[in-house]
Write a protein that holds these residues in place. Structure first.
Motif, PDB file in Angstrom:
ATOM      1  N   LEU A 107       0.831  -1.133  -0.239  1.00  0.00           N
ATOM      2  CA  LEU A 107       0.014   0.107   0.109  1.00  0.00           C
ATOM      3  C   LEU A 107       0.939   1.279   0.099  1.00  0.00           C
ATOM      4  O   LEU A 107       1.677   1.350   0.883  1.00  0.00           O
ATOM      5  CB  LEU A 107      -1.002   0.068   1.249  1.00  0.00           C
ATOM      6  N   VAL A 108       0.975   1.772  -1.140  1.00  0.00           N
ATOM      7  CA  VAL A 108       2.000   2.934  -1.458  1.00  0.00           C
ATOM      8  C   VAL A 108       1.480   4.328  -1.364  1.00  0.00           C
ATOM      9  O   VAL A 108       0.321   4.441  -1.777  1.00  0.00           O
ATOM     10  CB  VAL A 108       2.451   2.677  -2.917  1.00  0.00           C
ATOM     11  N   ALA A 109       2.137   5.122  -0.664  1.00  0.00           N
ATOM     12  CA  ALA A 109       1.765   6.742  -0.420  1.00  0.00           C
ATOM     13  C   ALA A 109       2.723   7.539  -1.081  1.00  0.00           C
ATOM     14  O   ALA A 109       4.138   7.283  -1.503  1.00  0.00           O
ATOM     15  CB  ALA A 109       1.954   6.801   0.907  1.00  0.00           C
ATOM     16  N   LYS A 110       2.365   8.657  -1.853  1.00  0.00           N
ATOM     17  CA  LYS A 110       2.950   9.753  -2.395  1.00  0.00           C
ATOM     18  C   LYS A 110       3.313  10.996  -1.449  1.00  0.00           C
ATOM     19  O   LYS A 110       3.857  11.485  -2.024  1.00  0.00           O
ATOM     20  CB  LYS A 110       2.439   9.913  -3.688  1.00  0.00           C
ATOM     21  N   THR A 111       2.651  10.830  -0.282  1.00  0.00           N
ATOM     22  CA  THR A 111       2.775  12.177   0.638  1.00  0.00           C
ATOM     23  C   THR A 111       2.912  11.589   2.025  1.00  0.00           C
ATOM     24  O   THR A 111       2.324  10.653   2.348  1.00  0.00           O
ATOM     25  CB  THR A 111       1.671  13.067   0.312  1.00  0.00           C
ATOM     26  N   GLU A 112       3.377  12.564   2.762  1.00  0.00           N
ATOM     27  CA  GLU A 112       3.723  12.156   4.003  1.00  0.00           C
ATOM     28  C   GLU A 112       2.236  12.049   4.854  1.00  0.00           C
ATOM     29  O   GLU A 112       1.944  11.034   5.747  1.00  0.00           O
ATOM     30  CB  GLU A 112       4.523  13.089   4.973  1.00  0.00           C
ATOM     31  N   SER A 113       1.218  12.775   4.563  1.00  0.00           N
ATOM     32  CA  SER A 113      -0.115  12.736   4.905  1.00  0.00           C
ATOM     33  C   SER A 113      -0.712  11.549   4.528  1.00  0.00           C
ATOM     34  O   SER A 113      -1.560  10.816   5.486  1.00  0.00           O
ATOM     35  CB  SER A 113      -1.074  13.890   4.687  1.00  0.00           C
ATOM     36  N   GLU A 114      -0.482  11.017   3.542  1.00  0.00           N
ATOM     37  CA  GLU A 114      -1.305   9.619   3.151  1.00  0.00           C
ATOM     38  C   GLU A 114      -0.367   8.453   3.818  1.00  0.00           C
ATOM     39  O   GLU A 114      -1.050   7.682   4.500  1.00  0.00           O
ATOM     40  CB  GLU A 114      -0.861   9.286   1.601  1.00  0.00           C
ATOM     41  N   MET A 115       0.865   8.548   3.954  1.00  0.00           N
ATOM     42  CA  MET A 115       1.617   7.747   5.095  1.00  0.00           C
ATOM     43  C   MET A 115       1.206   7.718   6.370  1.00  0.00           C
ATOM     44  O   MET A 115       0.806   6.790   6.957  1.00  0.00           O
ATOM     45  CB  MET A 115       3.133   8.088   5.010  1.00  0.00           C
ATOM     46  N   LYS A 116       0.763   8.611   7.061  1.00  0.00           N
ATOM     47  CA  LYS A 116       0.183   9.003   8.272  1.00  0.00           C
ATOM     48  C   LYS A 116      -1.207   8.102   8.367  1.00  0.00           C
ATOM     49  O   LYS A 116      -1.521   7.275   9.462  1.00  0.00           O
ATOM     50  CB  LYS A 116      -0.064  10.451   8.714  1.00  0.00           C
ATOM     51  N   ALA A 117      -2.018   8.272   7.267  1.00  0.00           N
ATOM     52  CA  ALA A 117      -3.210   7.400   7.192  1.00  0.00           C
ATOM     53  C   ALA A 117      -3.052   5.993   7.374  1.00  0.00           C
ATOM     54  O   ALA A 117      -3.681   5.221   7.715  1.00  0.00           O
ATOM     55  CB  ALA A 117      -4.137   8.024   6.072  1.00  0.00           C
ATOM     56  N   ILE A 118      -2.044   5.716   6.347  1.00  0.00           N
ATOM     57  CA  ILE A 118      -1.736   4.125   6.319  1.00  0.00           C
ATOM     58  C   ILE A 118      -1.340   3.694   7.659  1.00  0.00           C
ATOM     59  O   ILE A 118      -1.565   2.609   7.953  1.00  0.00           O
ATOM     60  CB  ILE A 118      -0.605   3.931   5.239  1.00  0.00           C
ATOM     61  N   ASN A 119      -0.477   4.479   8.285  1.00  0.00           N
ATOM     62  CA  ASN A 119       0.050   3.936   9.685  1.00  0.00           C
ATOM     63  C   ASN A 119      -1.346   3.805  10.768  1.00  0.00           C
ATOM     64  O   ASN A 119      -1.294   2.998  11.412  1.00  0.00           O
ATOM     65  CB  ASN A 119       0.968   4.994  10.403  1.00  0.00           C
ATOM     66  N   ALA A 120      -2.149   4.841  10.741  1.00  0.00           N
ATOM     67  CA  ALA A 120      -3.464   4.581  11.479  1.00  0.00           C
ATOM     68  C   ALA A 120      -4.202   3.571  11.050  1.00  0.00           C
ATOM     69  O   ALA A 120      -4.504   2.745  12.108  1.00  0.00           O
ATOM     70  CB  ALA A 120      -4.158   5.877  11.074  1.00  0.00           C
ATOM     71  N   LYS A 121      -4.098   2.937   9.787  1.00  0.00           N
ATOM     72  CA  LYS A 121      -4.900   1.827   9.692  1.00  0.00           C
ATOM     73  C   LYS A 121      -4.244   0.595  10.035  1.00  0.00           C
ATOM     74  O   LYS A 121      -4.819  -0.491  10.624  1.00  0.00           O
ATOM     75  CB  LYS A 121      -5.270   1.857   8.034  1.00  0.00           C
ATOM     76  N   ALA A 122      -3.014   0.727   9.909  1.00  0.00           N
ATOM     77  CA  ALA A 122      -2.192  -0.345  10.221  1.00  0.00           C
ATOM     78  C   ALA A 122      -2.364  -0.765  11.770  1.00  0.00           C
ATOM     79  O   ALA A 122      -2.209  -2.008  12.179  1.00  0.00           O
ATOM     80  CB  ALA A 122      -0.714  -0.170   9.937  1.00  0.00           C
TER      81      ALA A 122
END
Length: 376
Positions: A107-122
Motif C-alpha cells: 500500500l503505497v503513499a506519495k505524501t507524508e499525510s497519506e503515510m500517516k493515514a496508512i499507519n493509522a490503519k495499520a
C-alpha cells in the motif's frame, strides 16, 4: 436433468468459488450434494474479478468510513487471514496449478499525510493480528524498484498475493464431481417452498427436494433469500478491470495506491491487471454492463503514476462485471434464525479472497461443528 422431482441432502445454489468449494468440502464429509448454477460455472464475479488475494482493511473504504467502522470490520480480518492460509495449501489439495502467488502486498503513499493515514490503519489491523511492515522511501526502492521514485513509502503486507480466477472454481467443481456431487449448469432457481422439515426448490429444469439449502448465489443472494421470506442485504455494484498485453517481468507484488483506487499485479504470462473497483456502466432498463471510458482513463492514470514503465504497455481489454457487496462489508455466514435449514454464504466485496473460508465455515456449520459467529 429430467423434469421430475429429484432429492438430495444439501442443495447449493451458485456455481462460483464459494458454491463449488462448499460442494467439495461437504462431499468430502460424505454428504449427498446437488449444486445448481443459473448460467455457467464461474461465470459471474468469481471468474471475472482480477484475482487479488487481500489481507488488510481496504484503504479507500477506511478513508471513507473511518476508524469506528475499521474496528467493526476487524474480526473479518481474522477470516481473511484464515482464508489466505487455505490459499497456501489449496493447489496441493486440488492437485491443480491455480497460479497462487502470495508475494506480498504494497500500500503505497506519495505524501507524508497519506503515510500517516496508512499507519493509522495499520495500528487497527495489528490489533486483529495482521502483520505489516513500514517501508520508508529507501526500503520501498529496495523491495520494489519498479515503483515511482516520487512515492515516499509504503506498508508491506507479506501474506497478500494473487491467483487465477479462471481456474479456481472449476478446479473445485472437478474434484467435487469426482466425489459424487451432481452439478446442474444453466439451471435457474425460480422458487423455494418450505415443507415441514424439507425444502422443495423449483428450477427451470425440474424440482429438487432437499433437507437444507445453502445460498451461495453472489449478486443473486437477496433474490434467493426473498423466496423463503428472509431479508437480503446484498447489492450488486458494477466495476471493471483492465488488462495489458504481456510485458517482461516487472511487478512483483500486489500494489495499491493510498491516493486513489488501484490494485495492480502481473500475471504469470506477463499481462498486467489494473483495477481497484472503478465503476463500469449498468443500464438499469436492460441490466447490461458496458465499459466506462472515464474509469479506464482514471484507473490507468493512477497505475502509470505508480509504475511509470506501464505507460509503454498496450491495453488489450477492459471487462465490466458485477460484484456483490454490503454497506458494512461484514460477511453473511450461517443459518437463518427464521427459516431452519436455510443457510447463506456470502463474503461481500472480497469474495475471491474470502470464498475459501466462507465455504469451510459453512461446511462446519452444516456438520454441526463450532464455527465463527457470523450469522444472518
Amino acid at each position: 436433468m429430467n423434469a421430475i422431482e429429484m432429492e438430495t441432502d444439501v442443495l447449493v445454489i451458485g456455481g462460483g468459488i464459494s458454491g463449488c468449494a462448499l460442494a467439495y468440502f461437504l462431499a468430502q464429509e460424505g454428504l449427498e450434494i446437488m449444486l445448481v448454477e443459473r448460467s455457467g460455472l464461474n461465470s459471474a464475479a468469481s471468474g471475472s474479478n482480477s484475482g487479488s488475494l487481500h489481507g488488510q482493511i481496504p484503504h479507500d473504504t477506511f478513508l471513507e468510513k473511518g476508524e469506528e467502522w475499521a474496528h467493526s470490520f476487524g474480526p473479518t480480518l481474522g477470516l481473511m487471514r484464515e482464508s489466505l492460509d487455505l490459499w497456501k495449501t489449496i493447489e496441493d489439495i486440488l492437485d491443480a496449478d491455480l497460479e497462487v502467488r502470495l508475494v506480498g502486498g504494497l500500500l503505497v503513499a506519495k505524501t507524508e499525510s497519506e503515510m500517516k493515514a496508512i499507519n493509522a490503519k495499520a495500528v487497527i489491523e495489528n490489533k486483529f493480528g495482521i502483520e505489516s511492515e513500514y517501508l520508508d522511501r529507501n526500503d520501498l526502492r529496495d523491495i520494489a524498484p519498479y515503483i515511482s521514485e516520487d512515492m515516499v513509502g509504503a506498508m508491506f503486507y507479506p501474506d497478500e498475493g494473487k491467483a487465477n480466477p479462471l481456474l479456481v472454481a472449476p478446479a473445485f467443481a472437478v474434484q467435487a464431481e469426482k466425489l459424487g456431487v451432481h452439478i446442474f449448469r444453466q439451471t435457474e432457481v425460480v422458487g423455494i417452498a418450505k415443507e415441514k422439515t424439507t425444502f422443495r426448490a423449483h428450477t427451470t429444469k425440474g424440482a429438487i427436494r432437499c433437507h437444507r439449502v445453502v445460498n451461495c448465489a453472489g449478486i443473486d443472494v437477496s433474490r434467493i433469500c426473498a423466496m423463503v421470506g428472509v431479508e437480503g442485504v446484498i447489492k450488486a455494484s458494477p466495476i471493471q478491470t483492465n488488462v495489458t498485453a504481456p510485458i517482461p517481468s516487472l511487478i512483483k507484488h500486489l500494489v495499491y495506491s493510498a491516493s486513489d483506487r488501484l490494485t495492480l499485479k502481473q500475471t504469470t504470462n506477463g499481462s498486467c491487471l489494473i483495477g481497484g473497483g472503478w465503476p463500469s456502466n449498468l443500464d438499469s432498463s436492460t441490466d447490461r454492463l458496458s465499459v466506462s471510458y472515464d474509469s479506464v482513463v482514471g484507473n490507468l492514470a493512477v497505475a502509470i503514476e505508480m509504475v511509470p514503465q506501464l505507460e509503454a504497455a498496450q491495453l488489450v481489454r477492459t471487462w465490466p462485471a458485477l460484484v456483490n457487496g454490503t454497506d458494512n462489508w461484514i460477511p453473511i455466514l450461517g443459518e437463518s434464525d427464521n427459516v431452519s435449514g436455510f443457510f447463506v454464504s456470502a463474503f461481500p466485496w472480497m469474495g475471491f479472497t474470502g470464498g475459501l473460508i466462507a465455504a469451510q465455515l459453512t461446511a462446519d456449520m452444516l456438520m454441526n461443528r463450532p464455527a465463527h459467529p457470523f450469522t444472518l
